[in-house]
Design an enzyme around this catalytic site. Structure first.
Site, mmCIF file in Angstrom:
data_model
loop_
_atom_site.group_PDB
_atom_site.id
_atom_site.type_symbol
_atom_site.label_atom_id
_atom_site.label_comp_id
_atom_site.label_asym_id
_atom_site.label_seq_id
_atom_site.Cartn_x
_atom_site.Cartn_y
_atom_site.Cartn_z
ATOM 1 N N CYS A 190 42.980 35.202 37.945
ATOM 2 C CA CYS A 190 43.588 34.174 37.097
ATOM 3 C C CYS A 190 45.029 33.860 37.519
ATOM 4 O O CYS A 190 45.727 34.705 38.066
ATOM 5 C CB CYS A 190 43.632 34.665 35.654
ATOM 6 S SG CYS A 190 42.034 35.179 35.055
ATOM 7 N N ARG A 245 44.223 32.140 44.969
ATOM 8 C CA ARG A 245 43.921 33.433 44.341
ATOM 9 C C ARG A 245 42.448 33.545 43.976
ATOM 10 O O ARG A 245 41.963 34.644 43.724
ATOM 11 C CB ARG A 245 44.763 33.603 43.066
ATOM 12 C CG ARG A 245 46.251 33.673 43.339
ATOM 13 C CD ARG A 245 47.030 33.530 42.039
ATOM 14 N NE ARG A 245 46.736 34.586 41.104
ATOM 15 C CZ ARG A 245 47.419 35.719 41.009
ATOM 16 N NH1 ARG A 245 48.418 35.939 41.809
ATOM 17 N NH2 ARG A 245 47.091 36.624 40.112
ATOM 18 N N TRP A 263 39.482 33.273 36.247
ATOM 19 C CA TRP A 263 38.458 33.976 37.018
ATOM 20 C C TRP A 263 37.720 34.834 35.997
ATOM 21 O O TRP A 263 38.289 35.761 35.427
ATOM 22 C CB TRP A 263 39.124 34.835 38.091
ATOM 23 C CG TRP A 263 38.194 35.487 39.043
ATOM 24 C CD1 TRP A 263 37.496 34.888 40.063
ATOM 25 C CD2 TRP A 263 37.870 36.880 39.100
ATOM 26 N NE1 TRP A 263 36.764 35.834 40.740
ATOM 27 C CE2 TRP A 263 36.969 37.051 40.180
ATOM 28 C CE3 TRP A 263 38.244 38.000 38.354
ATOM 29 C CZ2 TRP A 263 36.444 38.287 40.519
ATOM 30 C CZ3 TRP A 263 37.717 39.232 38.702
ATOM 31 C CH2 TRP A 263 36.817 39.365 39.768
ATOM 32 N N ASN A 308 46.560 36.316 31.564
ATOM 33 C CA ASN A 308 45.941 37.083 32.652
ATOM 34 C C ASN A 308 45.857 38.529 32.184
ATOM 35 O O ASN A 308 46.786 39.029 31.555
ATOM 36 C CB ASN A 308 46.814 37.061 33.915
ATOM 37 C CG ASN A 308 46.819 35.719 34.602
ATOM 38 O OD1 ASN A 308 46.111 34.815 34.192
ATOM 39 N ND2 ASN A 308 47.627 35.593 35.644
ATOM 40 N N GLY A 309 44.777 39.222 32.539
ATOM 41 C CA GLY A 309 44.630 40.624 32.141
ATOM 42 C C GLY A 309 43.418 40.792 31.246
ATOM 43 O O GLY A 309 42.576 39.885 31.137
ATOM 44 N N GLU A 317 36.989 47.754 59.113
ATOM 45 C CA GLU A 317 37.717 46.543 58.726
ATOM 46 C C GLU A 317 37.036 45.300 59.307
ATOM 47 O O GLU A 317 36.931 44.271 58.630
ATOM 48 C CB GLU A 317 39.186 46.660 59.196
ATOM 49 C CG GLU A 317 40.031 45.411 59.064
ATOM 50 C CD GLU A 317 40.148 44.858 57.635
ATOM 51 O OE1 GLU A 317 39.769 45.542 56.670
ATOM 52 O OE2 GLU A 317 40.611 43.706 57.497
ATOM 53 N N LYS A 370 35.711 42.136 57.125
ATOM 54 C CA LYS A 370 36.098 40.730 57.373
ATOM 55 C C LYS A 370 34.854 39.859 57.465
ATOM 56 O O LYS A 370 34.787 38.803 56.861
ATOM 57 C CB LYS A 370 36.869 40.580 58.693
ATOM 58 C CG LYS A 370 38.315 40.946 58.719
ATOM 59 C CD LYS A 370 39.246 40.110 57.913
ATOM 60 C CE LYS A 370 39.309 40.541 56.481
ATOM 61 N NZ LYS A 370 40.206 41.577 56.086
ATOM 62 N N GLU A 389 33.001 39.459 53.995
ATOM 63 C CA GLU A 389 33.656 38.714 52.913
ATOM 64 C C GLU A 389 33.753 37.219 53.179
ATOM 65 O O GLU A 389 33.685 36.429 52.248
ATOM 66 C CB GLU A 389 35.003 39.320 52.508
ATOM 67 C CG GLU A 389 36.104 39.241 53.518
ATOM 68 C CD GLU A 389 37.391 39.901 53.033
ATOM 69 O OE1 GLU A 389 37.627 39.967 51.822
ATOM 70 O OE2 GLU A 389 38.166 40.350 53.892
ATOM 71 N N HIS A 434 22.397 59.304 62.108
ATOM 72 C CA HIS A 434 22.050 60.116 60.921
ATOM 73 C C HIS A 434 21.414 59.251 59.840
ATOM 74 O O HIS A 434 21.438 59.618 58.663
ATOM 75 C CB HIS A 434 23.299 60.825 60.401
ATOM 76 C CG HIS A 434 23.843 61.815 61.379
ATOM 77 N ND1 HIS A 434 23.217 63.004 61.659
ATOM 78 C CD2 HIS A 434 24.931 61.756 62.193
ATOM 79 C CE1 HIS A 434 23.910 63.665 62.582
ATOM 80 N NE2 HIS A 434 24.949 62.910 62.926
ATOM 81 N N LYS A 484 42.273 36.788 45.663
ATOM 82 C CA LYS A 484 43.283 37.284 46.596
ATOM 83 C C LYS A 484 43.890 38.579 46.090
ATOM 84 O O LYS A 484 44.154 39.494 46.848
ATOM 85 C CB LYS A 484 44.376 36.222 46.775
ATOM 86 C CG LYS A 484 45.491 36.621 47.744
ATOM 87 C CD LYS A 484 44.951 36.813 49.145
ATOM 88 C CE LYS A 484 45.976 37.353 50.120
ATOM 89 N NZ LYS A 484 45.341 37.945 51.310
#
Ligand code: M6R
Length: 612
Positions: A2, A27, A78, A104-105, A485, A489, A492, A508, A607
């Site tokens: 948000c 965001r 969001w 927000n929160g 990483e 990338k 996402e 394994h 973000k």
């Protein structure tokens, strides 16, 4: 995640609020809304989807009418409590439409409060936790807006960054924070409030960062700052030196590509003035550790999430190899809920691009509470983690707008290397080795430049594999975190299922998944462990998987073991993670582009993850 914008001043209120919301779009969000106050009347407009849908709803006649207002609040939501919908979008109002709130929160005890207020006759229109706030403010209101908001906030458990307007107070905005950032931009005869400085920097470079439990009344252009218990507090006005233009795309098709290409400069900024060539060490004065403090550290715990966690995993190798300090890397979300053992000599390092990630911040607070020495490695200046730790290192990477973190990762790794060098030099690392490492660190921007120069070749490889449904990334040693990483990338931004594995772990279990449809990307650079990874590549080829190698320029031998090769310049194991990850960022970018994905704002992602 948000975003909040609020404004009072002489500019056109609609244009200013919408401009602020657009600057927060990066965001990630799913709906948006504004509320404008004019002549004791609050008018709201909300819409599901992008800010543009909201703009499309505001007809010229509406805009003319609403533009008479001089005060307004706005929000990108969001979804957490309730689906993305207009009733659930912010701003929320009480039923008499006297108080409008953006938040927000998360309000943890909202259900109990809602039940209580329904009992008193309040009627609710949304499924959100936020809607209890305007009703609570209404319930607490006795003629003073700031006092009513403070009283309401005292009744809630959870986190908040809020902005409130009221038809009873046509020239006031109240804003407050606990666990969710709020910044007040102090302009000439205008005030702009936002959850993120990106929405403020084009209006003013003077900002006040609220601390937890701060509440502020903005009345025309006067700012009255208090804590929630009504005790006046003073907060410094900080100067932000971000260039508003640097938050734009600068001719690139996506922020992500711009940020990948910016890395030589970003890393140069991260290392500038932080290396002592004659002593062969890192300086990093922000750590604020004396020579005695440095040798007293006998254990390091790194806490972080996502890409920052992967940077921390590279850091673990640095601290153990260069400074002989036992190091553990913890997912911040686990750290906060375990009972971490912190002894004298334990040094906690929180890594976070945004400096606002809820789990990392909670880990910082837990560590501070247990008496540990805690430092942050963050990018956003003045964000909560660096303010609460009071010591650490800023990346100086500039704003990172693309949701997929790129330049923050490489700068984090560069900072961790300089930090390990500093710790190492306070112990057994020789001056000569230190001097050699300093020279290597200074080469990093050039190494990255060389990889970027091969972007077209990487794009060709990306096009060849863009339709794969599954991918494996394997690595060892310093390149193991890089493999993880690289897989993050890819998944996402391209929504391709990708797994990052230690090359030795493949056999394994996951090797069962390999066949001609599952490409394996192997980190086969010329560093210790390369012979072993060649063995792992052969295991993959034997299962018919196409193998892409990331290899050291000039290593002709590798052609025998790989179907395609992405070249990275020769460098040591300490610096190799940085140019190598840049190659993987480009590969993911071009695969996502080929698949037509929303690269800068991937679905379901934000973000900065400021909720648990
Ligand atoms: O701001 P932070 O570095 O604390 O963010 C941590 C993660 O949320 C972040 O790295 C996330 O994994 C990115 N989407 C990765 O590209």
């Amino acid at each position: 995640m948000c975003g909040i914008v609020a404004y009072t001043g002489k500019r056109n209120i609609i244009d200013t609020l919408i401009d602020g919301l657009r600057r927060l779009e990066y965001r990630g969000y799913d709906s948006a809304g504004i509320a404008v106050l004019d002549k004791n009347k609050i008018t709201t407009v909300k819409s599901v989807g992008k800010v543009q849908s909201l703009v499309d709803k505001i007809t010229p006649a509406m805009k003319k009418e609403l533009s008479k207002g001089k005060i307004g609040i706005a929000h990108t939501r969001w979804a957490t409590h309730g689906i993305p919908s207009e009733p659930n979008a912010h701003p929320h109002l009480d039923e008499k439409c006297r108080f409008a709130v953006v938040h927000n929160g998360i309000i943890e005890n909202y259900a109990l409060i809602k039940e209580h207020l329904i009992g008193k006759g309040h009627k609710f229109l949304s499924e959100t936790d936020t809607e209890v706030l305007p009703h609570l403010i209404d319930d607490c209101y006795e003629g003073d807006l700031l006092q009513a908001v403070a009283a309401a906030l005292k009744k809630i458990n959870g986190t908040f960054g809020i902005a409130v307007i009221s038809s009873e107070h046509p020239e006031q905005i109240v804003t407050a924070r606990k666990g969710s950032p709020i910044v007040i931009g102090v302009g000439e005869n205008e005030t702009i409030i936002a959850s993120d400085i990106s929405a403020i920097i084009s209006y003013t470079d003077k900002v006040i960062f609220l601390n937890d439990n701060d509440i502020a009344l903005i009345d025309k252009d006067k700012i009255d700052l208090r804590n929630i218990d009504n005790v006046p507090v003073s907060r410094e006005i900080a100067h932000i030196d971000w260039d508003p233009g640097s938050a734009e795309k600068g001719g690139f098709e996506h922020f992500m590509l711009k940020e990948i290409f910016e890395q030589p400069d970003a890393i140069a900024n991260a290392i500038r003035g932080r290396l002592d060539e004659s002593l062969g060490t890192g300086t990093l004065s922000g750590l604020n550790l004396s020579a005695h403090d440095l040798v007293s550290v006998n254990r390091i715990i790194i806490a972080a999430c996502g890409t920052s966690l992967h940077a921390g995993m590279v850091g673990e190798y640095f601290f153990e190899d260069l400074a002989d300090i036992p190091t553990e890397v913890e997912q911040a979300a686990e750290f906060r809920y375990r009972n971490p053992i912190i002894n004298p000599g334990t040094f906690i390092l929180a890594i976070s691009q945004s400096g606002e990630t809820a789990d990392t911040l909670a880990a910082v607070r837990e560590a501070i509470q247990k008496g540990a020495t805690v430092a942050g490695i963050c990018n956003v200046v003045g964000s909560t983690i660096p303010r609460e730790t009071g010591r650490g290192v800023y990346l100086h990477a500039g704003p990172e707008i693309g949701v997929a973190s790129t330049k923050a990762f490489t700068c984090q790794v560069a900072v961790l290397l300089m930090m390990a060098l500093k710790f190492g030099r306070s112990r057994r690392l020789s001056r000569q080795t230190g001097i050699e490492l300093v020279a290597e660190i200074k080469r990093i921007p050039d190494l990255v430049r060389k990889v970027i120069a091969t972007a077209k070749d990487i794009e060709k490889v990306a096009k060849k594999y863009a339709q794969a449904k599954d991918f494996f990334f394997i690595g060892r040693g310093y390149l193991y975190p890089v493999a993880i990483e690289g897989a993050l990338k890819l998944k996402e931004i391209s929504y391709v299922h990708a797994e990052g594995y230690h090359a030795a772990e493949l056999k394994h279990g996951p090797i069962a998944l390999l066949d001609e449809n599952v490409p394996v990307l192997a980190m086969a650079n010329n560093i210790p462990g390369k012979d072993k990874i060649i063995g792992n590549m052969q295991e993959c080829k034997a299962r018919k998987s196409p193998v892409i190698a990331v290899a050291t320029e000039g290593d002709e031998e590798i052609r025998k073991h790989a179907d395609d090769i992405i070249w990275v310049p020769e460098c040591s194991q300490y610096t190799v993670p940085i140019p190598s990850v840049v190659a993987l960022q480009l590969l993911s970018y071009y695969i996502a582009k080929e698949r037509g994905c929303s690269i800068d704002q991937p679905r379901n992602l934000a973000k900065s993850v400021t909720v648990e």
